[in-house]
Scaffold this active site. Structure first.
Site, PDB file in Angstrom:
ATOM      1  CD  GLU A 123      -3.257  -5.733   4.238  1.00  0.00           C
ATOM      2  OE1 GLU A 123      -4.212  -5.079   4.726  1.00  0.00           O
ATOM      3  OE2 GLU A 123      -2.086  -5.312   4.207  1.00  0.00           O
ATOM      4  CD  GLU A 158      -2.996  -1.049   2.283  1.00  0.00           C
ATOM      5  OE1 GLU A 158      -2.901  -0.130   3.125  1.00  0.00           O
ATOM      6  OE2 GLU A 158      -3.908  -1.894   2.307  1.00  0.00           O
TER       7      GLU A 158
END
Length: 808
Positions: A511, A429
Site C-alpha cells: 500500500e 495490517e
C-alpha cells in the site's frame, strides 16, 4: 538469510467454474424469492413466501432504497444512523432470507448433486427441505453442500432456504449484503472430479516447449472399486489439440485419489501481461466406452521468478508491478458480481497503466480473476484483513480459529490455476503481526499455503506500529522472516535500511499514498529487490468514507473522516463510475506511460488554506473552465519528465521552468482568462509533446456513450452508458451539474445509476441522477432475451437523446 523465491509454473481457471461450457455446473441464479426480515424462520418447506420479492442473483440488498425516505437521515440506501457509519458508507446490513424451489429430473436420479455458493455476505445458513446443510461465516470465500441425501424424488419440489446475517460492526468498508456472487447446481456421477480438483503446474517452461503437469483428484462414492481411464486433452486458443494423456487407474470405494499426468506442449504461446494467451484442458473420466465426467479448464503457460538481484521475472523478463489495491464493490451495483462489471473494472485499470492489482483485503470473485486472465492483469490475491484480534467487534476474528484453514484452502484451491495470480497474501495490517500469537498464526498460514501451492511466493502487508505505541520497526524482522516477499504498507522510508540489514529480503509496496507516487516508483525503478508498488487505491469504493478528502479551512488540519454525507473513500485513481481522476494523470507521467500532463487547482477563497489527506489529492482538475474567476490567479501544475516545460495561454508564452532531478512537477500561477491553456515539453530547445485544456461553452446537449452497443442476451452481461453534458463544440462541460432522467424500453432494465460525487447521496436504482463534473452513469442489464434496448436521457432545457443496445 531468507532464500529467494523462484518458481516455474502455469495456471488454469478453476475446474468447478465455467458453467456456460460445462453442463455439470448449472447456473442457479434465477427465480429466487427474497425478504429482509430478522423475525421469521423460513427454513421449513411449507413456509409461505408468496409475498416475497422475486429476484435473480447475484443480489446485494445494501444498495436498495430504504423505506421512510421522507426522513432527513435516509437518502436512497444511505442511513445516517447505520450501524457501520462512514466505515460502510452509511449503508446497513441486517438479516435477509432467500428461498428457491426446484425439481430434479429423471435423468439426474442416482447422481451426486451439490450446490456451490461463490460468495455470501455473511454468516449464512442453508437448509434443503428443512434439513440444515451448514453455516458459513466468511463473506468472501466459496463453499458448497452435498444435497443428495435430502433431495426429494425426481419431479417433486425441493425447497432451498438461505438465511444471511450481516449484523453488527463487522467491516471497515462497504461489503454489501446477501448472496452477492453466483450460485451453481453441480450434477455429477458418483465417480467424479472433486470441486477444484484439477491443479496444473509447469515444471519447465521455454519458448521451445513446456511440460504441463496436471493433478486430477477423483472421488468414488460408490460401494465398489472402479477401474477408470483418465483422459486429458489440451487445446490451443485456435481450438487445435496440442497435447494428450491417458492414464488407467482404480479408485477404491468411498475414497478420493489424485492422479498426475505430464503433457508436453511444443512452441507454447506464453501468457504475459502483453499477450495473455490461454489454453484449455479437457479432463474426462471414462468408464468403459462411456464418459462419466468432464471438466474444461482454461489456463495459461508462464514462469515466475522472484529474487533480490533481478526482481520479478515473468517468462524470464523483468516486470515492474504498476499496482493498485481494489475493494470488492462495483460502484452503483454494490457488491453484486455481475460478470461484465468485474471485466470492465480490469479493462479500465489496464487502459490507465496498471498491470497489477491487490485484492484488498479478501479473496475476489472468480469472474474478476477470469477477466485478469483474459486481459493480462497480474494479481496479488489476499485472504484476510484480521486474524484472532478484532478490528471491529463482530468481524471475522470471531471465526478465525475455527475457519482460517477452510477459508484459506477455499481461496487457494479455487485460485491457484489462474495465470494472473502471482502472489498470495495471508493478511493485512493485523494487530498481532509481530507478537508471539501472530507469528504462530503466520507460520501456519504460510505453511498451509505452500502445501497447497508451492509455485507462488507468500506475502503479508505489514505497516508501522501506529496501533502499538512504543514498538520499534526492527521488531518486524521475525514476521518478515516467515515470508517469501515482504509486504510494506506506507513504509518506503525503510526499504534501503532494511535491505542493508536483510539483503535477501524481497520487498513490495503493498500500500502507498497517492501523493507519494513518484517517491515510491523511484524506489521500484532504482532497486530490483523492490518489485513493485500498489497504491491505495486504484478505484474509488464505498465505505471508509472521506479518507481521500482535500478540505479548505483557516489553518487547522483536516480530519480523516468527515462524516455524513460522505459515503465514498475518494482516494482512487479512477472514480466510482470509471473515469480518471487528477492523480491518474499524474501517475501516467510517473510510470512513463505519458510524456506530459497538466492540472488546474480550483480557486481557494482568501483567508483559506487547503489540507490534503495522505490518501487524498489536491482539489485540481484537467479543466480550463472557471467562470467568474476572470483575472484571478489560478495554480497550474505541469507534470513532465522532460528537462523543461513551457506554458502558453491563447498562444502567448507565460513562462518556462526547468525540471529538477527529484521532481516531475512545475508550478505556475496564471491569471484566468478563457481560451486554450497549453503545456509543452522542451527538449534540446525544441517543443515536443504537448497537452491542452480548452475553455468550454454552456451546456448544449447530452451525449450517451455505451461501452458496448452489442451484448449477450443474458443476465450476466451489462452495458455501461456514460452520460456526458456537452457544449456546442462537442466538449464535456466539466462544471455541469444537471438532473438527468432516464427511460428504458425493450429487452433490458436499468441495473444502476450513479455519479462520482463522494457526498452525492442518492438512489442507485431510481431512473434519475445528477451529473457531477459533467458526467453520470447508467448501467443497463438485459432481461435475458434477444432484441434491442432503447435508453433515453432527458435534462431540463436540453434536447433528449437516445442510445440503442442490441442483445444477442
Amino acid at each position: 538469510m531468507k532464500r529467494p523465491f523462484t518458481a516455474v509454473c502455469f495456471i488454469v481457471c478453476a475446474a468447478i467454474a465455467n458453467a456456460q461450457t460445462n453442463t455439470r455446473n448449472q447456473l442457479f441464479d434465477d427465480n429466487w424469492r427474497f425478504i429482509k426480515d430478522s423475525t421469521i424462520q423460513a427454513e421449513v418447506p411449507g413456509f409461505d413466501d408468496s409475498k416475497w420479492r422475486k429476484i435473480d442473483l447475484p443480489h446485494d440488498w445494501s444498495i436498495e432504497d430504504l423505506p421512510n425516505q421522507t426522513t432527513e437521515s435516509i437518502i436512497g440506501p444511505f442511513d445516517k444512523r447505520s450501524t457501520g457509519g462512514g466505515a460502510t458508507g452509511y449503508t446497513d446490513g441486517g438479516t435477509g432470507w432467500y428461498r428457491k424451489q426446484f425439481v430434479i429430473s429423471k435423468a439426474d436420479e442416482g447422481k451426486q448433486i451439490s450446490i456451490q455458493f461463490d460468495g455470501v455476505y455473511m454468516n449464512s445458513d442453508a437448509w434443503l427441505n428443512g434439513h440444515h446443510l451448514g453455516n458459513h461465516p466468511y463473506g468472501y470465500t466459496p463453499f458448497y453442500y452435498d444435497l443428495t441425501p435430502y433431495l426429494n424424488p425426481a419431479g417433486q419440489q425441493n425447497v432451498l432456504a438461505v438465511r444471511v446475517r450481516n449484523e453488527g460492526k463487522n467491516s471497515r468498508w462497504y461489503s454489501g449484503s446477501g448472496i452477492y456472487r453466483h450460485v451453481w447446481l453441480v450434477v455429477t456421477a458418483p465417480v467424479h472430479i472433486v470441486p477444484y480438483g484439477v491443479y496444473i503446474t509447469t515444471p519447465a517452461v521455454s519458448s521451445a516447449k513446456a511440460t504441463v503437469q496436471l493433478q486430477s483428484t477423483i472421488s468414488n462414492s460408490e460401494a465398489s472399486a472402479k477401474k477408470l481411464q483418465l483422459v486429458t486433452t489440451i487445446y490451443a486458443g485456435d481450438g487445435k489439440a496440442v497435447g494428450y494423456a491417458q492414464t488407467t487407474l482404480t479408485i477404491e470405494p468411498n475414497t478420493a485419489n489424485a492422479c498426475k499426468q505430464n503433457i508436453t506442449v511444443t512452441s507454447p504461446n506464453l501468457w504475459s501481461v502483453e499477450t495473455p494467451n490461454l489454453y484449455r484442458a479437457v479432463t474426462e473420466i471414462k468408464y468403459g466406452a462411456k464418459t462419466i465426467d468432464r471438466v474444461e479448464t482454461p489456463f495459461g503457460i508462464r514462469s515466475l521468478s522472484f529474487t533480490t538481484e533481478n526482481g520479478f521475472l515473468l517468462n524470464g523478463k523483468n516486470v515492474l508491478l504498476k499496482g493498485g489495491c481494489i475493494h470488492n464493490d462495483d460502484g452503483p451495483l454494490g457488491s453484486a458480481t455481475i460478470d461484465h462489471a468485474e471485466e470492465r473494472k480490469i479493462e479500465i485499470l489496464k487502459q490507465n497503466g496498471f498491470n497489477a492489482i491487490r485484492t484488498s483485503h479478501n479473496p475476489p470473485s472468480k469472474q474478476l480473476l477470469d477477466a485478469c486472465d483474459r486481459l493480462g492483469m497480474l494479481v496479488l490475491d489476499e485472504a484476510f484483513d484480521m486474524w484472532e484480534v478484532q478490528k471491529n467487534p463482530q468481524d471475522y476474528h470471531l471465526y478465525f480459529k475455527d475457519w482460517w484453514k477452510k477459508d484459506l484452502d477455499a481461496m487457494i484451491l479455487r485460485d491457484r490455476n489462474h495465470p494472473s495470480v502471482i502472489l498470495w497474501s495471508i493478511g493485512n495490517e493485523v494487530p498481532e503481526r509481530v507478537d508471539d500469537p501472530g507469528l504462530r498464526i503466520a507460520r501456519q498460514l504460510v505453511d498451509e499455503t505452500h502445501q497447497l501451492d508451492a509455485t507462488r511466493p507468500v506475502t503479508e502487508a505489514i505497516c508501522s506500529f501506529w496501533d502499538h505505541p512504543g514498538y520499534k520497526w526492527d521488531t518486524t524482522a521475525a514476521a518478515f522472516g516467515l515470508l517469501d516477499v515482504g509486504g510494506y504498507n506506507y513504509m518506503l522510508s525503510e526499504y534501503e535500511e532494511d535491505h542493508r540489514k536483510f539483503p535477501g529480503r524481497i520487498m513490495a509496496g503493498t500500500e502507498s499514498f497517492p501523493i507519494q507516487a513518484l517517491e515510491n516508483w523511484n524506489m521500484v525503478e532504482k532497486h530490483p529487490y523492490v518489485i513493485g508498488d500498489f497504491v491505495w487505491t486504484a478505484f474509488d469504493y464505498m465505505g471508509e468514507a472521506s479518507i481521500g478528502n482535500a478540505t479548505l479551512n483557516k489553518g487547522s488540519q483536516n480530519r480523516m473522516f468527515l462524516g455524513w454525507p460522505w459515503y465514498d473513500a475518494w482516494c482512487g485513481d479512477i472514480d466510482l463510475i470509471g473515469n480518471k481522476k487528477p492523480q491518474s494523470y499524474y501517475r501516467d507521467v510517473v510510470w512513463r506511460n505519458k510524456p506530459i500532463a497538466m492540472a488546474v487547482h480550483s480557486p481557494i477563497p482568501a483567508g483559506m488554506m487547503e489540507s490534503v489527506s495522505m490518501w487524498g489529492w489536491p482539489d485540481e482538475l484537467q479543466s480550463w473552465t472557471w467562470p467568474g474567476e476572470e483575472g484571478k490567479p489560478l495554480q497550474v501544475r505541469v507534470f513532465s519528465r522532460a528537462p523543461m516545460v513551457r506554458l502558453l495561454l491563447n498562444g502567448q508564452v507565460l513562462g518556462e521552468q526547468k525540471m529538477g532531478d527529484h521532481s516531475i512537477t512545475a508550478v505556475f500561477t496564471v491569471p484566468y482568462q478563457p481560451g486554450v491553456l497549453k503545456a509543452v515539453n522542451v527538449v534540446d530547445g525544441k517543443e515536443t509533446d504537448a497537452v491542452e485544456l480548452n475553455t468550454t461553452g454552456q451546456a448544449n446537449h447530452i451525449r450517451l456513450v455505451a461501452d458496448r452497443a452489442v451484448i449477450h442476451a443474458d443476465r450476466n452481461d451489462l452495458s455501461y452508458v456514460m452520460v456526458e453534458v456537452m457544449d456546442d463544440k462537442g466538449q464535456v462541460v466539466p462544471n455541469a451539474s444537471l438532473p438527468v432522467h432516464f427511460t428504458i424500453t425493450g429487452a433490458g432494465e436499468i441495473a444502476g445509476v450513479g455519479n462520482a460525487d463522494p457526498t452525492g447521496l442518492a438512489s442507485f436504482q431510481q431512473p434519475e441522477i445528477n451529473t457531477f463534473r459533467g458526467k453520470c452513469l447508467v448501467i443497463v442489464r438485459p432481461l435475458g432475451k434477444v432484441g434491442t434496448i432503447t435508453l433515453e436521457a432527458t435534462a431540463g432545457g436540453l434536447p433528449s437523446t437516445k442510445v440503442v443496445i442490441t442483445t444477442r
